[in-house]
Design an enzyme around this catalytic site. Structure first.
Site, PDB file in Angstrom:
ATOM      1  N   PRO A  13       0.740  -1.289   0.096  1.00 32.76           N
ATOM      2  CG  PRO A  13      -0.040  -1.185   2.219  1.00 32.76           C
ATOM      3  CD  PRO A  13       0.571  -2.177   1.141  1.00 32.76           C
ATOM      4  CG  ASP A  14      -0.527   4.927  -1.753  1.00 37.45           C
ATOM      5  OD1 ASP A  14      -1.411   4.803  -0.836  1.00 37.45           O
ATOM      6  OD2 ASP A  14      -1.295   5.664  -2.552  1.00 37.45           O
ATOM      7  CG  PHE A  15       3.263   6.293   3.029  1.00 43.91           C
ATOM      8  CD1 PHE A  15       3.805   5.703   4.179  1.00 43.91           C
ATOM      9  CD2 PHE A  15       4.202   6.172   1.884  1.00 43.91           C
ATOM     10  CE1 PHE A  15       4.850   4.982   4.340  1.00 43.91           C
ATOM     11  CE2 PHE A  15       5.312   5.629   2.107  1.00 43.91           C
ATOM     12  CZ  PHE A  15       5.590   4.756   3.202  1.00 43.91           C
ATOM     13  NE  ARG A  16       1.568  12.300   2.868  1.00 43.97           N
ATOM     14  CZ  ARG A  16       2.717  11.579   2.911  1.00 43.97           C
ATOM     15  NH1 ARG A  16       2.938  10.704   1.977  1.00 43.97           N
ATOM     16  NH2 ARG A  16       3.430  11.911   3.931  1.00 43.97           N
ATOM     17  CD  GLN A  86       8.862  10.778  -2.171  1.00 43.10           C
ATOM     18  OE1 GLN A  86       8.433  11.514  -1.383  1.00 43.10           O
ATOM     19  NE2 GLN A  86       8.444  10.346  -3.214  1.00 43.10           N
ATOM     20  CG  ASN A  87       8.698   3.567  -3.165  1.00 43.85           C
ATOM     21  OD1 ASN A  87       8.165   4.802  -2.529  1.00 43.85           O
ATOM     22  ND2 ASN A  87       8.641   3.124  -4.471  1.00 43.85           N
ATOM     23  CB  ILE A  88      11.923   2.164   2.798  1.00 45.96           C
ATOM     24  CG1 ILE A  88      10.195   2.022   3.194  1.00 45.96           C
ATOM     25  CG2 ILE A  88      12.125   3.715   3.239  1.00 45.96           C
ATOM     26  CD1 ILE A  88       9.815   2.588   4.643  1.00 45.96           C
ATOM     27  CG  ASP A  89       9.490  -0.761  -2.150  1.00 45.27           C
ATOM     28  OD1 ASP A  89      10.411  -0.705  -2.823  1.00 45.27           O
ATOM     29  OD2 ASP A  89       8.221  -0.327  -2.531  1.00 45.27           O
ATOM     30  CG  HIS A 106      12.008   9.355   2.133  1.00 45.36           C
ATOM     31  ND1 HIS A 106      10.760   9.553   1.870  1.00 45.36           N
ATOM     32  CD2 HIS A 106      12.666  10.557   2.216  1.00 45.36           C
ATOM     33  CE1 HIS A 106      10.506  10.606   1.534  1.00 45.36           C
ATOM     34  NE2 HIS A 106      11.693  11.386   1.893  1.00 45.36           N
ATOM     35  CB  CYS A 114      23.115   0.313  17.841  1.00 45.85           C
ATOM     36  SG  CYS A 114      23.098   0.582  19.637  1.00 45.85           S
ATOM     37  CB  CYS A 141      25.314  -0.816  23.786  1.00 46.87           C
ATOM     38  SG  CYS A 141      24.250  -0.175  22.499  1.00 46.87           S
ATOM     39  N   GLY A 177       4.180   7.947  -9.371  1.00 47.57           N
ATOM     40  CA  GLY A 177       3.650   7.280  -8.370  1.00 47.57           C
ATOM     41  C   GLY A 177       3.956   8.037  -6.911  1.00 47.57           C
ATOM     42  CB  THR A 178       5.515  10.567  -5.646  1.00 38.33           C
ATOM     43  OG1 THR A 178       5.748  11.446  -4.464  1.00 38.33           O
ATOM     44  CG2 THR A 178       6.042  11.392  -6.949  1.00 38.33           C
ATOM     45  CB  SER A 179       1.299  12.570  -2.465  1.00 42.55           C
ATOM     46  OG  SER A 179       2.246  12.259  -1.470  1.00 42.55           O
ATOM     47  CG  ASN A 202       0.544  10.051  -9.017  1.00 43.98           C
ATOM     48  OD1 ASN A 202       1.225   9.174  -8.744  1.00 43.98           O
ATOM     49  ND2 ASN A 202       0.012  11.052  -8.476  1.00 43.98           N
TER      50      ASN A 202
HETATM   51  P1  OAD Z   1       1.959   8.808  -1.095  1.00 38.37           P
HETATM   52  O1  OAD Z   1       1.194   7.751  -0.411  1.00 38.37           O
HETATM   53  O2  OAD Z   1       2.061   9.867  -0.268  1.00 38.37           O
HETATM   54  O3  OAD Z   1       1.502   9.261  -2.677  1.00 38.37           O
HETATM   55  C1  OAD Z   1       1.480   8.009  -3.652  1.00 38.37           C
HETATM   56  C2  OAD Z   1       0.993   8.649  -4.726  1.00 38.37           C
HETATM   57  O4  OAD Z   1       0.777   7.435  -5.828  1.00 38.37           O
HETATM   58  C3  OAD Z   1      -0.571   8.988  -4.645  1.00 38.37           C
HETATM   59  O5  OAD Z   1      -0.581  10.653  -5.771  1.00 38.37           O
HETATM   60  C4  OAD Z   1      -1.177   8.010  -5.237  1.00 38.37           C
HETATM   61  O6  OAD Z   1      -2.546   8.756  -5.962  1.00 38.37           O
HETATM   62  C5  OAD Z   1      -0.585   7.502  -6.128  1.00 38.37           C
HETATM   63  N1  OAD Z   1      -0.738   6.228  -6.668  1.00 38.37           N
HETATM   64  C6  OAD Z   1      -1.043   5.052  -5.896  1.00 38.37           C
HETATM   65  N2  OAD Z   1      -1.034   3.992  -6.537  1.00 38.37           N
HETATM   66  C7  OAD Z   1      -0.964   4.277  -7.530  1.00 38.37           C
HETATM   67  C8  OAD Z   1      -0.920   3.637  -9.117  1.00 38.37           C
HETATM   68  N3  OAD Z   1      -1.075   2.137  -9.051  1.00 38.37           N
HETATM   69  N4  OAD Z   1      -0.754   4.165 -10.115  1.00 38.37           N
HETATM   70  C9  OAD Z   1      -0.717   5.581 -10.305  1.00 38.37           C
HETATM   71  N5  OAD Z   1      -0.800   6.391  -9.157  1.00 38.37           N
HETATM   72  C10 OAD Z   1      -0.741   5.718  -8.016  1.00 38.37           C
HETATM   73  O7  OAD Z   1       3.516   8.161  -1.075  1.00 38.37           O
HETATM   74  P2  OAD Z   1       4.909   8.879  -1.391  1.00 38.37           P
HETATM   75  O8  OAD Z   1       4.819  10.348  -2.302  1.00 38.37           O
HETATM   76  O9  OAD Z   1       5.932   7.957  -1.741  1.00 38.37           O
HETATM   77  O10 OAD Z   1       8.093   8.677   4.159  1.00 38.37           O
HETATM   78  O11 OAD Z   1       5.142   9.415  -0.044  1.00 38.37           O
HETATM   79  C11 OAD Z   1       6.271  10.025   0.503  1.00 38.37           C
HETATM   80  C12 OAD Z   1       6.802   9.817   1.716  1.00 38.37           C
HETATM   81  O12 OAD Z   1       5.732   9.890   2.780  1.00 38.37           O
HETATM   82  C13 OAD Z   1       7.224   8.316   2.099  1.00 38.37           C
HETATM   83  O13 OAD Z   1       8.501   8.054   1.338  1.00 38.37           O
HETATM   84  C14 OAD Z   1       7.206   7.982   3.508  1.00 38.37           C
HETATM   85  C15 OAD Z   1       5.980   8.778   3.816  1.00 38.37           C
HETATM   86  O14 OAD Z   1       5.741   9.488   4.905  1.00 38.37           O
HETATM   87  C16 OAD Z   1       9.059   7.803   4.803  1.00 38.37           C
HETATM   88  O15 OAD Z   1       8.951   6.618   4.718  1.00 38.37           O
HETATM   89  C17 OAD Z   1       9.860   8.508   5.618  1.00 38.37           C
HETATM   90 ZN    ZN Z   2      24.709  -0.490  20.616  1.00 34.59          ZN
END
Ligand code: OAD
Ligand code: ZN
Length: 271
Positions: A13-16, A86-89, A106, A114, A141, A177-179, A202
């Site tokens: 899943p994404d985040f937002r 930005q992905n950590i996967d 990220h 540690c 530690c 694929g980023t917000s 996106n």
């Molecule tokens: P978000 O969840 O904020 O945004 C994902 C974007 O991808 C949104 O605009 C969705 O509409 C779009 N999206 C999802 N699935 C899709 C698909 N199948 N096809 C096209 N678009 C799709 O994720 P990030 O922008 O990566 O931080 O979020 C940034 C950071 O916020 C992350 O790296 C994370 C989080 O807090 C840390 O891990 C530190």
């Molecule tokens: Zn340690």
């Protein structure tokens, strides 16, 4: 530039995204607010939610999709200057893009440190604890070990500074694929020259594509794999793309048939 939306087609899943995003599905952990899962203060009070996420993202649980392999193909063709993710996967690495071409802005689950003595923790120790639902502790530690994922308020990895040399010389920017909601990453989209086309693939129009669009912007709305497929067809790369994916998927069969659903819908015995 890539974000969580490139990995949703792989089952993460994404985040937002409302409803399906990680942040709308953390209620059972009693987080004060969803972003607390990536905050150090909360982590030291209750590291469990974060390590549940870590367990789900265990390398091998998920495989790259066509978006990752498209970026790999760009690299194979000598066209990829750098992939800022930005992905950590870790799916960019799994797809075969070398570390030298990657900026994991990220951080990553590939290494862990540690939080007390700052020694690097061997991966096998870290993962053995996480997979056994234990909080990983330092051998030396006993401090809590945290994977080198960037939490809110933490500095980004030094490699992020490469943007200073990369963006001014890029002649195409792909934003996938980023917000574009998290800084300083989001602002990178403004650092290419104004003559340079920026292509957003996106679900939604985001960031400066929405509020400060440029004349040469291209926006392909909808599913990222569908958008990438369309681009690959236009480029005449369909066969190469399929060959690459077939070869790579034979190399990386899934180790477990697991999905991140268990994080979102924990069994009733969990608190
Ligand atoms: P978000 O969840 O904020 O945004 C994902 C974007 O991808 C949104 O605009 C969705 O509409 C779009 N999206 C999802 N699935 C899709 C698909 N199948 N096809 C096209 N678009 C799709 O994720 P990030 O922008 O990566 O931080 O979020 C940034 C950071 O916020 C992350 O790296 C994370 C989080 O807090 C840390 O891990 C530190
Ligand atoms: Zn340690």
């Amino acid at each position: 530039m890539a974000g969580a939306g490139i990995s949703t087609p792989s089952g993460i899943p994404d985040f937002r995204s409302p409803g399906s995003g990680l942040y709308s599905n953390l209620k059972q952990y009693n987080l004060p607010y969803p972003e607390a899962i990536f905050e150090l203060t909360f982590f030291f009070q209750n590291p469990k939610p974060f390590f549940t996420l870590a367990k789900e993202l265990y390398p091998g649980n998920f495989k790259p999709n066509m978006t990752h392999y498209f970026l790999r193909l760009l690299h194979d063709k000598g066209l990829l200057l750098r992939l800022y993710t930005q992905n950590i996967d870790g799916l960019e690495r799994v797809s075969g893009i070398p570390a030298s071409k990657l900026v994991e802005a990220h951080g990553t689950f590939a290494s862990a440190t540690c939080t007390v003595c700052l020694r690097a923790c061997p991966g096998e120790d870290f993962w053995a604890a996480v997979l056994a639902d234990r909080v990983p502790c330092c051998r030396v530690c006993t401090g809590i070990v945290k994977p080198d994922v960037v939490f809110f308020g933490e500095p980004l990895p030094e490699r992020f500074l490469l943007h200073v040399v990369d963006f001014p010389v890029a002649d195409l920017l792909l934003v996938l694929g980023t917000s574009l909601e998290v800084e300083p990453f989001a602002s990178l989209s403004e650092y290419v020259r104004h003559s340079v086309p920026r292509v957003l693939i996106n679900q939604a129009v985001v960031g400066t594509f929405a509020w400060q669009p440029r004349g040469r912007d291209v926006v392909q709305l909808g599913d990222v794999v569908h958008g990438v497929e369309k681009l690959v067809t236009l480029l005449g790369w369909t066969e190469e793309m399929q060959d690459l994916m077939r070869r790579e998927r034979e190399k990386h069969p899934l180790h477990q048939d697991s999905t991140i659903d268990s994080l979102i819908k924990p069994s009733s015995s969990e608190s």
